[in-house]
Design a protein around this motif. Structure first.
Motif, PDB file in Angstrom:
ATOM      1  N   ALA A  25      -4.657   6.212   9.557  1.00 47.77           N
ATOM      2  CA  ALA A  25      -5.418   5.989   8.156  1.00 47.77           C
ATOM      3  C   ALA A  25      -4.493   6.293   7.018  1.00 47.77           C
ATOM      4  O   ALA A  25      -4.271   5.731   5.947  1.00 47.77           O
ATOM      5  CB  ALA A  25      -6.794   6.448   8.235  1.00 47.77           C
TER       6      ALA A  25
ATOM      7  N   ILE B  88      -4.575   5.516  -5.751  1.00 51.97           N
ATOM      8  CA  ILE B  88      -5.517   4.685  -4.942  1.00 51.97           C
ATOM      9  C   ILE B  88      -6.196   5.382  -3.980  1.00 51.97           C
ATOM     10  O   ILE B  88      -5.940   6.599  -3.619  1.00 51.97           O
ATOM     11  CB  ILE B  88      -4.760   3.506  -4.164  1.00 51.97           C
TER      12      ILE B  88
ATOM     13  N   ALA C 125     -12.775   9.765   1.942  1.00 50.33           N
ATOM     14  CA  ALA C 125     -11.677   8.684   1.424  1.00 50.33           C
ATOM     15  C   ALA C 125     -10.395   9.714   1.473  1.00 50.33           C
ATOM     16  O   ALA C 125     -10.404  10.828   1.349  1.00 50.33           O
ATOM     17  CB  ALA C 125     -11.850   8.175   0.469  1.00 50.33           C
TER      18      ALA C 125
ATOM     19  N   ARG D 280       0.365   1.534   1.165  1.00 50.99           N
ATOM     20  CA  ARG D 280      -0.344   0.771  -0.103  1.00 50.99           C
ATOM     21  C   ARG D 280       0.264   1.449  -1.089  1.00 50.99           C
ATOM     22  O   ARG D 280       0.434   0.591  -2.136  1.00 50.99           O
ATOM     23  CB  ARG D 280      -1.865   0.841   0.035  1.00 50.99           C
TER      24      ARG D 280
ATOM     25  N   ALA E 120      -1.463   4.253   6.565  1.00 55.16           N
ATOM     26  CA  ALA E 120      -2.009   2.992   5.585  1.00 55.16           C
ATOM     27  C   ALA E 120      -2.126   3.338   4.156  1.00 55.16           C
ATOM     28  O   ALA E 120      -1.468   2.392   3.461  1.00 55.16           O
ATOM     29  CB  ALA E 120      -3.100   2.390   6.345  1.00 55.16           C
ATOM     30  N   ALA E 121      -2.916   4.383   3.887  1.00 56.38           N
ATOM     31  CA  ALA E 121      -2.854   4.667   2.310  1.00 56.38           C
ATOM     32  C   ALA E 121      -1.441   4.652   1.909  1.00 56.38           C
ATOM     33  O   ALA E 121      -1.290   4.634   0.638  1.00 56.38           O
ATOM     34  CB  ALA E 121      -3.630   5.955   2.392  1.00 56.38           C
TER      35      ALA E 121
ATOM     36  N   SER F 229      -7.172  14.337   1.783  1.00 53.80           N
ATOM     37  CA  SER F 229      -8.752  13.939   1.979  1.00 53.80           C
ATOM     38  C   SER F 229      -9.276  15.414   2.143  1.00 53.80           C
ATOM     39  O   SER F 229      -8.962  16.273   2.825  1.00 53.80           O
ATOM     40  CB  SER F 229      -8.824  13.299   3.397  1.00 53.80           C
TER      41      SER F 229
ATOM     42  N   GLU G 277      -8.262   5.168  -0.157  1.00 55.74           N
ATOM     43  CA  GLU G 277      -8.833   4.479   1.128  1.00 55.74           C
ATOM     44  C   GLU G 277      -9.852   5.082   1.745  1.00 55.74           C
ATOM     45  O   GLU G 277      -9.540   6.262   2.173  1.00 55.74           O
ATOM     46  CB  GLU G 277      -7.339   4.584   1.933  1.00 55.74           C
ATOM     47  N   ARG G 278     -10.878   4.376   1.768  1.00 51.34           N
ATOM     48  CA  ARG G 278     -12.032   4.999   2.558  1.00 51.34           C
ATOM     49  C   ARG G 278     -11.813   4.951   3.995  1.00 51.34           C
ATOM     50  O   ARG G 278     -11.143   4.042   4.706  1.00 51.34           O
ATOM     51  CB  ARG G 278     -13.304   4.099   2.258  1.00 51.34           C
ATOM     52  N   TYR G 279     -12.105   6.043   4.703  1.00 52.79           N
ATOM     53  CA  TYR G 279     -12.155   5.891   6.143  1.00 52.79           C
ATOM     54  C   TYR G 279     -13.124   4.797   6.604  1.00 52.79           C
ATOM     55  O   TYR G 279     -14.151   4.583   6.137  1.00 52.79           O
ATOM     56  CB  TYR G 279     -12.745   7.234   6.788  1.00 52.79           C
ATOM     57  N   ASP G 280     -12.878   4.362   7.821  1.00 52.28           N
ATOM     58  CA  ASP G 280     -13.824   3.095   8.261  1.00 52.28           C
ATOM     59  C   ASP G 280     -14.916   3.907   8.860  1.00 52.28           C
ATOM     60  O   ASP G 280     -14.927   5.167   9.263  1.00 52.28           O
ATOM     61  CB  ASP G 280     -13.157   2.098   9.035  1.00 52.28           C
TER      62      ASP G 280
END
Length: 390
Positions: free
Chosen positions: A73, A37, A14, A80, A76-77, A8, A39-42
């Motif tokens: 986070a 892939i 993301a 996935r 999780a990335a 990041s 994964e955007r930060y919330d």
């Protein structure tokens, strides 16, 4: 070895997770991309991160919260990416983490801090994790950035002339291979950092960046503002050098605007876009680059790429996609390579590029349940990197 690289950048929008099969054979690293892939930060986490970055003040409580939440986070990335890209067979995760401070003063880097606790990644994936790449180079007297220098040099080796790699993230960095002065790598200044900050400031927040360069394309470069921005002393420091959002943040734009009066937002964005192009070209010109291979989010901005072509005045500009390295994932793949080198006990830096006293094995290792299968002890030489289609 199947490796997931996590990155990041300074835009902190993301997490990029790129998976690759990496093999070391007869001194050649063979990298087979398996995919990317994002994964955007919330929004809550991104707002908390933005509120803690310089020039804002923060607390140790906030730092602990961010280290944990960013680590989760990243985990999780990685999960996935392992599931979708590696069929659950990843052996190693290389996590750059999220840079929150790079302590640079007087042309030296005294410390650097990346958040994203790797234990969360190891626990979630079962993989061994390499993280905290930058501090070892800083401890050895280096800038700690840009760490993609070794990967760029291995990858560009053998190309004719004096090839240069350019990454257009929040900050722009270049690696120039060959040439009379030998290899060099450094941050040239802002790429998207100031444009993104100004878009948020001037639009009141609906846009986080200049989508397709549309705002810059609709504006005109304001010469007095550009001249004020170009007066920043960083641009005249000799390499190796590094910078970040500690310097190039929204207040940098506000201070420059204070001397020229109000301007249409499109003119401000056009001027900041030209600033990136000008400072990159000014940095490359004395190094004799004969081609520029660009990667990073900035390659998706046609206005920026057009300005770069104009400023480079005939030096060919292409994207890394043309050479087989996905432009959107190049930094994530670079850290996958650096993680691979670390677990094999191989150095991940070039002293001429970072200014360190010598090459160093980078990072810290967090063991996982899956033990990576290492190359034989005889494979202790790395001469080049090739991207191989599967």
């Amino acid at each position: 070895m199947r490796v997931v690289g996590l990155m990041s950048g300074t835009s902190y929008d993301a997490i990029d997770a790129a998976a690759a099969d990496i093999v070391l054979e007869d001194g050649t690293l063979k990298l087979s991309p398996l995919g990317l892939i994002g994964e955007r930060y919330d929004e809550e986490l991104r707002a908390a991160l933005a509120g803690a970055l310089p020039p804002a003040a923060t607390t140790l409580e906030r730092v602990c919260l961010l280290d944990t939440r960013i680590g989760q986070a990243f985990a999780a990335a990685a999960v996935r990416a392992d599931r979708e890209l590696c069929a659950g067979r990843a052996e190693l995760v290389a996590s750059h983490g999220q840079t929150v401070y790079h302590w640079a003063e007087g042309g030296r880097v005294h410390g650097t801090l990346q958040l994203g606790q790797p234990a969360w990644i190891a626990e979630a994936t079962g993989c061994t994790v390499v993280s905290d790449f930058r501090p070892r180079d800083v401890a050895a007297g280096g800038q700690g950035a840009p760490l993609v220098g070794l990967v760029d040099l291995l990858w560009l080796r053998g190309r004719p002339g004096v090839p240069a790699a350019l990454n257009l993230g929040g900050i722009a960095n270049v690696t120039v291979a060959g040439g009379a002065g030998g290899p060099v790598a450094f941050d040239t200044g802002p790429a998207n950092a100031l444009v993104d900050a100004a878009v948020v400031e001037l639009t009141g927040g609906p846009l986080g960046y200049d989508v397709d360069g549309a705002l810059a394309a609709a504006g005109r470069v304001h010469r007095p503002l550009l001249d004020r921005l170009l007066a920043e002393p960083y641009y005249r420091l000799p390499p190796p050098k590094t910078t970040g959002k500690e310097l190039f943040h929204v207040d940098h734009v506000r201070e420059a605007l204070a001397g020229v009066g109000p301007l249409p937002p499109e003119d401000v964005i056009a001027t900041l876009t030209r600033l990136t192009a000008r400072t990159v070209a000014d940095a490359l010109r004395p190094l004799g680059a004969t081609e520029v291979v660009a990667s990073g989010g900035g390659t998706r901005n046609p206005t920026l790429m057009g300005a770069l072509r104009a400023e480079l005045a005939g030096t060919p500009l292409r994207t890394s996609d043309e050479l087989g390295m996905p432009a959107a994932a190049k930094e994530a793949y670079a850290f996958a390579v650096l993680g691979f080198l670390t677990v094999h006990g191989l150095a991940g830096t070039v002293p001429a590029c970072t200014g360190a006293r010598g090459a160093r094995v980078l990072g810290s290792i967090t063991p996982g349940g899956r033990v990576p299968v290492l190359a034989s002890p005889a494979e202790r030489r790395v001469d080049s990197l090739v991207v191989v289609d599967r």
